[in-house]
Design an enzyme around this catalytic site. Sequence first.
Site, PDB file in Angstrom:
ATOM      1  N   HIS A  85       1.009  -1.602  -0.095  1.00 41.74           N
ATOM      2  CA  HIS A  85       0.041   0.106   0.327  1.00 41.74           C
ATOM      3  C   HIS A  85       0.468   1.007  -0.855  1.00 41.74           C
ATOM      4  O   HIS A  85       2.129   1.416   0.228  1.00 41.74           O
ATOM      5  CB  HIS A  85      -1.254   0.252   0.899  1.00 41.74           C
ATOM      6  N   ASP A 164     -13.104   3.122   7.685  1.00 45.03           N
ATOM      7  CA  ASP A 164     -12.275   3.925   7.246  1.00 45.03           C
ATOM      8  C   ASP A 164     -12.405   4.509   5.830  1.00 45.03           C
ATOM      9  O   ASP A 164     -12.642   5.853   4.799  1.00 45.03           O
ATOM     10  CB  ASP A 164     -10.725   3.303   7.076  1.00 45.03           C
ATOM     11  N   ARG A 171     -11.810  13.248   5.669  1.00 42.78           N
ATOM     12  CA  ARG A 171     -10.464  13.649   5.675  1.00 42.78           C
ATOM     13  C   ARG A 171     -10.491  14.529   4.294  1.00 42.78           C
ATOM     14  O   ARG A 171      -9.497  15.599   4.504  1.00 42.78           O
ATOM     15  CB  ARG A 171      -9.403  12.973   6.229  1.00 42.78           C
ATOM     16  N   SER A 186      -5.440   4.808   8.952  1.00 36.93           N
ATOM     17  CA  SER A 186      -6.621   4.298   7.449  1.00 36.93           C
ATOM     18  C   SER A 186      -5.576   3.303   6.870  1.00 36.93           C
ATOM     19  O   SER A 186      -6.664   1.888   5.987  1.00 36.93           O
ATOM     20  CB  SER A 186      -6.245   5.790   6.765  1.00 36.93           C
ATOM     21  N   LYS A 190      -6.762  -1.464   6.729  1.00 37.21           N
ATOM     22  CA  LYS A 190      -7.654  -1.542   5.600  1.00 37.21           C
ATOM     23  C   LYS A 190      -6.249  -3.140   5.935  1.00 37.21           C
ATOM     24  O   LYS A 190      -6.980  -4.758   5.138  1.00 37.21           O
ATOM     25  CB  LYS A 190      -7.318  -0.850   4.375  1.00 37.21           C
TER      26      LYS A 190
HETATM   27  N1  URA Z   1      -3.294   5.861   1.456  1.00 33.83           N
HETATM   28  C1  URA Z   1      -5.046   5.694   2.386  1.00 33.83           C
HETATM   29  O1  URA Z   1      -5.262   4.054   2.415  1.00 33.83           O
HETATM   30  N2  URA Z   1      -4.859   6.667   4.045  1.00 33.83           N
HETATM   31  C2  URA Z   1      -4.739   7.631   3.850  1.00 33.83           C
HETATM   32  O2  URA Z   1      -4.779   7.935   4.771  1.00 33.83           O
HETATM   33  C3  URA Z   1      -3.680   7.662   2.954  1.00 33.83           C
HETATM   34  C4  URA Z   1      -2.575   7.401   1.632  1.00 33.83           C
END
Ligand code: URA
Length: 440
Positions: A85, A164, A171, A186, A190
């Site tokens: 990610h 999230d 946000r 965040s 996930k």
């Molecule tokens: N990617 C995400 O999933 N969340 C964030 O806060 C920043 C980048």
Amino acid sequence: VHATSVIDIIRKTRDGVQLSPAEIEQIISGYVAGDVPESQIAAWLMAVVLRGLSSTETALLTSAMLHSGNQLDLSSFRSKKVDKHSTGAVGFKTSLVVAPIVAAAGLIVPMISGRSLGFTIGTLDKLESIAGLRVDLSVQEIEVALSKCGCVIVGANDEIVPADRKLFALRDLTGTVESAPLICASILSKKMAESIDGLVLEVVGGSGALMKSEKDAVSLAELMVQVGTELGVYTIAVVVAANEPLGKSIGSALEVKEAISTLKGEGPDDVRHLCIELAAWMFVAARVVETVAAGRELAETVLDGGKALATFREMVAAQGGDVRIVDEPDCLPRSTHQTSFSSAADGYVTSIASDRIGQAARILHVNATGATAGTKPDPAAGIVLNKKVGDHVAVGEPLYTIHWNSQDSLSYAQRVLSESYSVGNTPPAPSPALVLSVVR
Ligand code: URA
């Protein structure tokens, strides 16, 4: 149990007082259940941005967000499960390439990705430029897709990490994106919901990233490795520089096209290089290779042998997308107009302001049809960089090309981009390596 009022929780974070596990749980579950209004969550998020959270609070927040929904149960898959990610940066489309590379090598990549945030365009928004492709798969649909091709790229939903999904959108609207604890929670909520064995984080620092400096990127990387490890997943962070956009294309369909070129072995060198590095570390994180050098070799083999491209095609099909775009990328949405901007001087490109490129691309993306909040983004709009840092340019040669559909968004983009390129008489020093360091 005495429930502290939400106002007290906001005040505590505002004043730098640590929250208890119960308080963190209360604010997150209350928000997801609809009992805590957005105004209070927005105020709390801003307090977090300004005052920070301790690493203990960040781990608790991650855990509360994770437990707002169910985790995937991938125990029926015998292969190792691994994911990657990114913290996000302008032009970074590596997820679209590395998920198929790693799945083509026989691993399972259950990627729960994100939408656009700040000036970065989200992987989900990019993928949705493919006609028919769905990112809102149910848990059961995710499992079916994984059994077909080994990877999926989907979004959080009411079943998986609903916290999230809600916080992410809030946000983006409240100027509370750029915060290490919020980014950490965040992303890791996930990833922890995916029940993976190993995780690679692409933590980006520079003007085109959410973290503006290498120093901030390294501290975010350290925080995420600490929290990920605490939550039981082998976590490796690759710290990457974003001093100019990655590759040449910024915008949903334009980036999908560049990702497909990369899978065909025809993409820009920087995109290919970073995708191989990330895939290599994913193999290390999954413990299928011992060294990153062996990981690179495996990544190059599946990429250059065409297996990763085949897996990408299968993934697009498994998610309901039109697979014609793989052989004919021109079937992807295209803007009605393209306008190039030429250099006024002879010389070398010495720098490109990634933040300006990102801002302009995001406006083209959301506003190209004169849309207001809540309407679908324009998948065709974006920017193609005809020149990158270090390239020679002659007077009148195009520096960049805006792909646009509405005059308003073009005018805005032109204003934002007007000073984005610097051209000098001498070539700049060679760019430092893309991968700055690895935290594990
Ligand atoms: N990617 C995400 O999933 N969340 C964030 O806060 C920043 C980048």
